[in-house]
Design a protein around this motif. Structure first.
Motif, mmCIF file in Angstrom:
data_model
loop_
_atom_site.group_PDB
_atom_site.id
_atom_site.type_symbol
_atom_site.label_atom_id
_atom_site.label_comp_id
_atom_site.label_asym_id
_atom_site.label_seq_id
_atom_site.Cartn_x
_atom_site.Cartn_y
_atom_site.Cartn_z
ATOM 1 N N GLY A 61 -24.800 40.863 64.192
ATOM 2 C CA GLY A 61 -25.307 42.016 64.871
ATOM 3 C C GLY A 61 -24.538 42.581 65.728
ATOM 4 O O GLY A 61 -25.261 41.846 67.305
ATOM 5 N N MET A 62 -24.564 43.138 66.207
ATOM 6 C CA MET A 62 -24.129 43.933 67.565
ATOM 7 C C MET A 62 -24.626 45.110 68.006
ATOM 8 O O MET A 62 -23.724 46.157 66.385
ATOM 9 N N ARG A 63 -24.959 45.618 68.917
ATOM 10 C CA ARG A 63 -25.364 47.122 69.267
ATOM 11 C C ARG A 63 -25.422 47.297 70.577
ATOM 12 O O ARG A 63 -25.596 46.885 71.753
ATOM 13 N N ASN A 64 -25.136 48.460 70.763
ATOM 14 C CA ASN A 64 -24.597 49.253 72.096
ATOM 15 C C ASN A 64 -26.101 50.497 71.972
ATOM 16 O O ASN A 64 -25.248 51.168 71.197
ATOM 17 N N ILE A 65 -26.775 50.559 72.875
ATOM 18 C CA ILE A 65 -27.681 51.508 72.857
ATOM 19 C C ILE A 65 -26.933 52.428 74.309
ATOM 20 O O ILE A 65 -26.923 52.207 75.065
ATOM 21 N N VAL A 66 -25.912 53.529 73.411
ATOM 22 C CA VAL A 66 -25.420 54.761 74.250
ATOM 23 C C VAL A 66 -26.552 55.559 74.535
ATOM 24 O O VAL A 66 -26.773 55.433 76.187
ATOM 25 N N ALA A 67 -28.125 56.177 73.657
ATOM 26 C CA ALA A 67 -29.117 56.847 74.464
ATOM 27 C C ALA A 67 -30.178 55.893 73.465
ATOM 28 O O ALA A 67 -29.785 55.448 72.342
ATOM 29 N N SER A 68 -31.430 57.052 73.736
ATOM 30 C CA SER A 68 -32.167 56.055 72.527
ATOM 31 C C SER A 68 -32.789 56.331 71.383
ATOM 32 O O SER A 68 -32.304 55.362 69.748
ATOM 33 N N SER A 69 -31.724 57.482 70.595
ATOM 34 C CA SER A 69 -31.168 58.558 69.565
ATOM 35 C C SER A 69 -29.900 58.161 68.730
ATOM 36 O O SER A 69 -29.531 58.149 67.904
ATOM 37 N N HIS A 70 -28.726 57.363 69.678
ATOM 38 C CA HIS A 70 -27.670 57.173 69.499
ATOM 39 C C HIS A 70 -27.345 55.284 69.672
ATOM 40 O O HIS A 70 -27.466 55.087 71.091
#
Length: 338
Positions: free
Chosen positions: A246-255
């Motif tokens: 799994g790959m995640r990029n946290i742009v902002a806490s809700s994005h």
């Protein structure tokens, strides 16, 4: 009857404050049950799978309530064992804006912490099972819990089960002196399918990979580099036939942007990129990934791309559901894929 899946780990009680208050603010906590392997079990039960959860809980009202919470969600809990005096807990301060989330564990001395080899009748539990699912957390709490985990793996191997493994490296655990990387590599060498996020993959293999920096759904993945990376991993751990990352990029806490790769039988598959702009609760997303993969083994036996797409959609929708458990139905997940 569909495959029977057994998951094993520590059931936890999660405490957090309402309305994004910090742990140091306010005077009231809200509580929910969770824990990686329990999360997988609940997801599978919600999808209609035959799943049994094994743990050790305190023999008191808190332990019985925790068990009942899982049972009401369709998980087979009848062989949970009881002993000790307390349930493991953790305190969560959710992310908000630029502020990262914070987790404080309180697990020393829990019923699971005091688990020892020989307490769980693994041969009886696994004799009619097809898959055993464990994670790195099952071996991180105490030496006795680690020994009990490898006892379960030994019996599963002897009985010919498939073993599912989530790296689940938590640096705030591992206080009893074991080498976490060596222990988790030993577990990885025993598994037939595994899940980890990109950071965990890098950590356990001590090798960098191309960064996932997507801010929209049209990000281009460096697939040739990933393919070489997974081929080398499989050469080191040849038993594992499915590698889900799994790959995640946290742009902002809700994005968040979210995607996944699946290496299987020499083929590397890519899932779509989800652009999630209203994240409610990201806890348990990795567990939703793993449950989605396990469910898809029977649901889409001849379609590896659909297995990957289903696992990703299950993980994506978990971001919208408060608490540790992914309560999305099969119809909801399929609708997201479409």
């Amino acid at each position: 009857m569909a495959k029977k899946i057994v998951t094993f780990g520590e059931l936890l009680l999660r405490f957090s404050k309402l309305d994004h208050l910090r742990l140091t603010q306010g005077d009231m906590f809200t509580s929910k049950y969770g824990g990686s392997e329990a999360n997988v079990a609940v997801s599978l039960a919600t999808l209609g799978d035959n799943v049994e959860y094994i743990t050790r809980l305190p023999d008191n009202a808190i332990g019985k309530t925790a068990m009942e919470n899982l049972r009401q969600l369709g998980v087979d809990t009848h062989r949970i064992i009881y002993g000790g005096t307390r349930i493991g807990t953790y305190y969560l301060e959710p992310a908000a804006g630029m502020r990262a989330s914070k987790v404080i564990y309180d697990r020393n001395g829990s019923a699971y912490y005091e688990l020892k080899p020989g307490m769980i009748p693994w041969r009886e539990i696994l004799k009619d099972a097809d898959i055993l699912h464990v994670s790195g957390i099952t071996a991180s709490i105490s030496q006795n819990a680690a020994d009990a985990t490898f006892e379960a793996l030994d019996v599963a191997d002897e009985l010919g089960l498939q073993i599912s493994f989530d790296i689940n490296y938590r640096k705030n655990l591992w206080k009893y002196g074991a080498d976490p990387r060596a222990t988790l590599k030993k577990m990885l060498s025993r598994c037939d399918m595994m899940f980890g996020d990109a950071i965990e993959f890098e950590w356990i293999c001590q090798r960098q990979q191309p960064p996932f920096t997507a801010t929209t759904s049209d990000f281009e993945m460096q697939m040739d580099e990933y393919r070489e990376w997974f081929d080398d991993l499989h050469a080191e751990f040849p038993r594992c036939k499915r590698w889900l990352m799994g790959m995640r990029n946290i742009v902002a806490s809700s994005h968040h942007t979210l995607t996944a790769l699946l290496w299987t039988h020499g083929q590397l598959l890519q899932a779509p990129i989800y652009n999630i702009t209203d994240v409610i609760d990201p806890v348990g997303v990795g567990d939703a990934f793993m449950a989605g993969l396990l469910h898809s083994l029977d649901a889409f036996p001849d379609d590896e791309q659909m297995k990957l797409n289903y696992a990703l959609a299950a993980a994506a929708v978990k971001n919208t559901i408060p608490g540790d458990f992914n309560l999305a139905s099969d119809d909801e997940i399929k609708a997201i894929i479409k």
